[in-house]
Design an enzyme around this catalytic site. Structure first.
Site, PDB file in Angstrom:
ATOM      1  N   PHE A   2      73.835 113.379  40.633  1.00 20.52           N
ATOM      2  CA  PHE A   2      74.471 114.658  40.329  1.00 20.52           C
ATOM      3  C   PHE A   2      73.989 115.267  39.027  1.00 20.52           C
ATOM      4  O   PHE A   2      74.088 116.476  38.822  1.00 20.52           O
ATOM      5  CB  PHE A   2      76.002 114.483  40.265  1.00 20.52           C
ATOM      6  CG  PHE A   2      76.505 113.809  39.015  1.00 20.52           C
ATOM      7  CD1 PHE A   2      76.739 114.531  37.845  1.00 20.52           C
ATOM      8  CD2 PHE A   2      76.773 112.443  38.992  1.00 20.52           C
ATOM      9  CE1 PHE A   2      77.202 113.907  36.688  1.00 20.52           C
ATOM     10  CE2 PHE A   2      77.245 111.821  37.846  1.00 20.52           C
ATOM     11  CZ  PHE A   2      77.456 112.551  36.694  1.00 20.52           C
ATOM     12  N   SER A  41      73.769 105.193  39.811  1.00 17.99           N
ATOM     13  CA  SER A  41      74.339 104.114  39.006  1.00 17.99           C
ATOM     14  C   SER A  41      73.737 102.771  39.405  1.00 17.99           C
ATOM     15  O   SER A  41      73.194 102.624  40.505  1.00 17.99           O
ATOM     16  CB  SER A  41      75.856 104.071  39.183  1.00 17.99           C
ATOM     17  OG  SER A  41      76.180 103.687  40.508  1.00 17.99           O
ATOM     18  N   CYS A  84      70.751 109.024  32.074  1.00 14.63           N
ATOM     19  CA  CYS A  84      70.427 107.602  31.932  1.00 14.63           C
ATOM     20  C   CYS A  84      69.498 107.339  30.757  1.00 14.63           C
ATOM     21  O   CYS A  84      69.123 106.197  30.520  1.00 14.63           O
ATOM     22  CB  CYS A  84      69.835 107.052  33.229  1.00 14.63           C
ATOM     23  SG  CYS A  84      68.339 107.879  33.758  1.00 14.63           S
ATOM     24  N   GLU A 125      77.914 100.992  30.986  1.00 11.42           N
ATOM     25  CA  GLU A 125      77.503 102.396  30.957  1.00 11.42           C
ATOM     26  C   GLU A 125      78.727 103.290  31.065  1.00 11.42           C
ATOM     27  O   GLU A 125      79.557 103.119  31.960  1.00 11.42           O
ATOM     28  CB  GLU A 125      76.543 102.691  32.107  1.00 11.42           C
ATOM     29  CG  GLU A 125      76.015 104.114  32.087  1.00 11.42           C
ATOM     30  CD  GLU A 125      74.982 104.381  33.166  1.00 11.42           C
ATOM     31  OE1 GLU A 125      74.005 105.097  32.897  1.00 11.42           O
ATOM     32  OE2 GLU A 125      75.160 103.863  34.289  1.00 11.42           O
TER      33      GLU A 125
END
Length: 475
Positions: free
Chosen positions: A147, A223, A278, A376
């Protein structure tokens, strides 16, 4: 409701469940996307299969000419693409423009296919025997982007795939599909029907795509748990797969660092894109006594960040993508405080305004035993800890299971060299806060940040989307 693109035709599936798309700056629903069923995925894959032989047989010069035309069309619609990203994801227009530019860079790289797709030859490997290596397309490839970069990451995938003679099926993120929908419109103007297909949907559509017999390769970004699952499923179904996962990126600040350079770079790394990337700098490790000067400067600069809708040119930090994602980030802040972290800057007050806003947050004295120190977060939260030596800082960073990016700020070449050689991360920044490779280099995560052998972008992308044929001949 948005439509799927199958074999050059726009189709809204009759049985699809509608899913709301929000403007994160207001919280209002601005569109709906269909959650397509596996039968729709099957139709898209079959269209790609039918188009692939014709497309692969087209001359490389013609495929490249179309890619040049596609690049020109992207340039002409540059601002429209950036606005679609901001409207749907929430990032600032400047950030969205940077995203679109980095995507177009890969299209530019794909235009070099006449060189990139060249094989090798060696004459007289034995008496009167020559040997050649040719590259061939693999067939039909699938792309499942995340996204947070709804235009850039699709452009990391399908241009390299189709210029090599493959056809493609894209499943955009159901949370931010507007950028991909506009990309599909532009692709459909340039390339023959079936070469590029797009199916909207969620996990059911993604799994149908990954497991389909007609798909030869899967590109995924998301992820870590989902990347691992995509890799396992795709590999079990005999696909090539490149699955980029999460990150817990560390930035080491030495006591000889230039703080005029380091402070804005760390702020940009930690809070740019609202921390939803990321390559975000998640943990700062200070070495020696530099923290005494660094922390007040980081706090002061973070407090001055202008927060608001991404369409406002003065804004530096936009909202998070969804209310539920913001709540997840807030839960990490609360957990960090309960586990003993010291709250230097609290961004939770902004939650009272409309939209999905969360201000920059800084937590100090964070340990690897804390959730905020090892997991994370994917939001505007920066954790800070102090270390005595560079070796201690490197060893701490290397305890992470994820190894996407790491950075160091120093004026010492020896320290930079030790960091470069010892840090366990695939992308390394030296006096650079976001070590994103340019289009001709691979996006090279290590450890659990990547599952597969060939990375996304660069010559790795060309390798991923082609297979080699060795010809041994005697005449």
């Amino acid at each position: 409701m948005l439509a799927n693109l199958i074999d050059g035709k726009w189709v809204v599936p009759s049985k699809a469940t509608p899913y709301p798309i929000y403007d994160p700056s207001t919280g209002e629903v601005i569109e709906e996307v269909p959650l397509s069923e596996p039968t729709v995925v099957d139709a898209a894959v079959k269209a790609a299969q039918a188009a692939q032989p014709m497309w692969a047989a087209m001359s490389l010069t013609e495929r490249v000419a179309r890619m040049f035309r596609f690049k020109a069309l992207l340039e002409s619609r540059f601002e429209d693409l950036a606005l679609a990203v901001t409207r749907n994801h929430g990032k600032t227009l400047d950030e969205a423009r940077g995203e679109v530019r980095r995507g177009i860079d890969v299209v530019d790289f794909a235009c070099g296919a006449p060189t990139l797709l060249q094989g090798r030859t060696l004459r007289e490997v034995s008496t009167s025997v020559d040997q050649d290596v040719y590259r061939f397309p693999i067939g039909v490839a699938a792309g499942i982007p995340p996204f947070n970069f709804p235009v850039m990451i699709p452009l990391w995938m399908f241009p390299l795939a189709i210029v090599a003679g493959n056809t493609f099926v894209l499943k955009p993120s159901e949370r931010t599909p507007l950028g991909a929908a506009l990309l599909a419109e532009l692709v459909n103007e340039i390339f023959p029907p079936g070469v590029f297909n797009m199916v909207h949907g969620a996990s059911e559509a993604a799994e149908a795509l990954i497991t389909h017999d007609g798909i030869q390769a899967v590109s995924f970004v998301g992820s870590e748990p989902v990347a691992r699952r995509v890799y396992e499923i795709a590999a079990a179904h005999h696909k090539r797969v490149q699955a980029a996962g999460g990150a817990k990126n560390h930035i080491i600040v030495m006591d000889d660092a230039d703080l005029d350079l380091a402070v804005p770079a760390i702020i940009g790394s930690a809070f740019g894109n609202a921390g939803e990337r990321c390559l975000a700098g998640s943990v700062v490790l200070t070495v020696g006594h530099i923290g005494d000067e660094l922390l007040p400067r980081l706090q002061e600069r973070a407090e001055k960040l202008v927060i608001g809708p991404g369409t406002d040119q003065s804004v530096e930090l936009g909202p998070l993508v969804r209310a539920e994602h913001r709540q997840k980030v807030v839960s990490y802040i609360e957990k960090g405080i309960s586990e003993g972290a010291h709250l230097l800057l609290d961004g939770r007050a902004l939650m009272e305004r409309p939209g999905f806003f969360l201000g920059p947050t800084i937590l100090n004295e964070v340990s690897t035993k804390m959730s905020v120190g090892r997991e994370e977060i994917f939001g505007p939260v920066l954790s800070v800890a102090s270390t005595a030596t560079l070796r201690e800082a490197i060893e701490r960073a290397n305890t992470m299971e994820l190894g996407n990016m790491a950075a160091i700020f120093t004026s010492n070449g020896k320290a930079a060299h030790e960091f470069r050689e010892s840090i366990e991360a695939g992308m390394v920044g030296i006096n650079v806060g976001v070590a994103q490779p340019f289009a001709f280099y691979p996006f090279s995560g290590w450890k659990r940040s990547f599952y597969g052998d060939l990375h996304i972008e660069g010559t790795d992308g060309i390798e991923f989307y082609t297979k080699k044929k060795v010809v041994v001949s005697r005449w």
